[in-house]
Write a protein that holds these residues in place. Structure first.
Motif, mmCIF file in Angstrom:
data_model
loop_
_atom_site.group_PDB
_atom_site.id
_atom_site.type_symbol
_atom_site.label_atom_id
_atom_site.label_comp_id
_atom_site.label_asym_id
_atom_site.label_seq_id
_atom_site.Cartn_x
_atom_site.Cartn_y
_atom_site.Cartn_z
ATOM 1 N N UNK A 115 1.143 -1.240 0.080
ATOM 2 C CA UNK A 115 -0.221 0.130 0.190
ATOM 3 C C UNK A 115 0.950 1.432 -0.126
ATOM 4 N N UNK A 116 0.803 1.837 -1.216
ATOM 5 C CA UNK A 116 1.817 3.109 -1.320
ATOM 6 C C UNK A 116 0.969 4.007 -0.791
ATOM 7 N N UNK A 117 2.090 4.702 0.885
ATOM 8 C CA UNK A 117 1.332 6.486 0.835
ATOM 9 C C UNK A 117 2.259 7.402 1.175
ATOM 10 N N UNK A 118 3.093 7.488 -0.131
ATOM 11 C CA UNK A 118 3.822 8.774 -0.206
ATOM 12 C C UNK A 118 4.749 8.357 -0.525
ATOM 13 N N UNK A 119 4.879 8.597 -2.139
ATOM 14 C CA UNK A 119 6.668 8.622 -3.233
ATOM 15 C C UNK A 119 6.938 10.408 -3.878
ATOM 16 N N UNK A 120 7.897 10.838 -3.746
ATOM 17 C CA UNK A 120 8.297 11.492 -4.310
ATOM 18 C C UNK A 120 9.933 11.300 -4.772
ATOM 19 N N UNK A 121 10.001 11.747 -5.990
ATOM 20 C CA UNK A 121 10.851 11.738 -6.882
ATOM 21 C C UNK A 121 12.251 13.022 -7.710
ATOM 22 N N UNK A 122 12.658 13.145 -6.876
ATOM 23 C CA UNK A 122 14.208 14.762 -7.316
ATOM 24 C C UNK A 122 15.042 13.540 -8.271
ATOM 25 N N UNK A 123 15.107 14.218 -9.288
ATOM 26 C CA UNK A 123 16.381 13.871 -9.957
ATOM 27 C C UNK A 123 17.101 15.473 -10.842
ATOM 28 N N UNK A 124 18.668 15.924 -10.292
ATOM 29 C CA UNK A 124 18.548 17.364 -11.446
ATOM 30 C C UNK A 124 20.245 16.704 -11.393
ATOM 31 N N UNK A 125 20.279 17.289 -12.555
ATOM 32 C CA UNK A 125 21.938 17.054 -13.217
ATOM 33 C C UNK A 125 23.008 18.068 -12.490
ATOM 34 N N UNK A 126 24.219 17.265 -12.101
ATOM 35 C CA UNK A 126 25.120 17.733 -10.962
ATOM 36 C C UNK A 126 26.272 17.890 -12.107
ATOM 37 N N UNK A 127 27.342 18.900 -11.470
ATOM 38 C CA UNK A 127 28.301 18.486 -12.918
ATOM 39 C C UNK A 127 29.187 17.442 -12.676
ATOM 40 N N UNK A 128 29.791 16.791 -14.061
ATOM 41 C CA UNK A 128 30.611 15.758 -13.582
ATOM 42 C C UNK A 128 31.211 15.763 -13.184
ATOM 43 N N UNK A 129 31.940 16.234 -12.418
ATOM 44 C CA UNK A 129 33.397 17.381 -11.839
ATOM 45 C C UNK A 129 33.210 16.175 -10.153
ATOM 46 N N UNK A 130 31.585 15.935 -10.327
ATOM 47 C CA UNK A 130 31.408 15.499 -8.691
ATOM 48 C C UNK A 130 31.120 13.673 -8.292
ATOM 49 N N UNK A 131 30.610 13.728 -9.729
ATOM 50 C CA UNK A 131 30.617 12.094 -10.034
ATOM 51 C C UNK A 131 32.012 11.327 -9.326
ATOM 52 N N UNK A 132 32.421 10.591 -9.138
ATOM 53 C CA UNK A 132 33.530 9.293 -8.878
ATOM 54 C C UNK A 132 34.219 8.952 -9.955
#
Length: 93
Positions: free
Chosen positions: A58-75
């Motif tokens: 039984x789903x009560x609440x769902x929130x999804x966020x996605x944002x592009x970040x600078x490539x230098x933040x990636x491993x």
């Protein structure tokens, strides 16, 4: 998403690095022993969510966020993979 599906997408669109955040709140009927193994519990929860609500979820609440970040933040490993994807897309065009 498997690597072949991603490879097909890369050939037709630009790729970037994204930071994603998911907040979920739901009720689930499941075995009590499952709650002790975090990895197994996460897998069961993801499987249940992809299947959708049913008699045991039984789903009560769902929130999804996605944002592009600078490539230098990636491993470094992720940046290398991104470069390989871009290079392979250039070669196949």
């Amino acid at each position: 998403m498997n690597s072949e599906a991603l490879q097909r997408q890369v050939n037709s669109i630009d790729v970037g690095v994204y930071e994603c955040e998911i907040h979920l709140k739901f009720r689930l009927i499941e075995e009590k022993s499952l709650l002790g193994d975090r990895d197994q519990l996460l897998q069961v929860l993801l499987d249940a969510l992809t299947e959708g609500s049913d008699d045991f979820l039984e789903t009560l609440h769902t929130t999804v966020k996605a944002q592009e970040v600078p490539e230098l933040k990636a491993s470094p490993q992720m940046r290398r993979r991104l470069m390989r994807l871009r290079n392979s897309a250039e070669v196949s065009q």
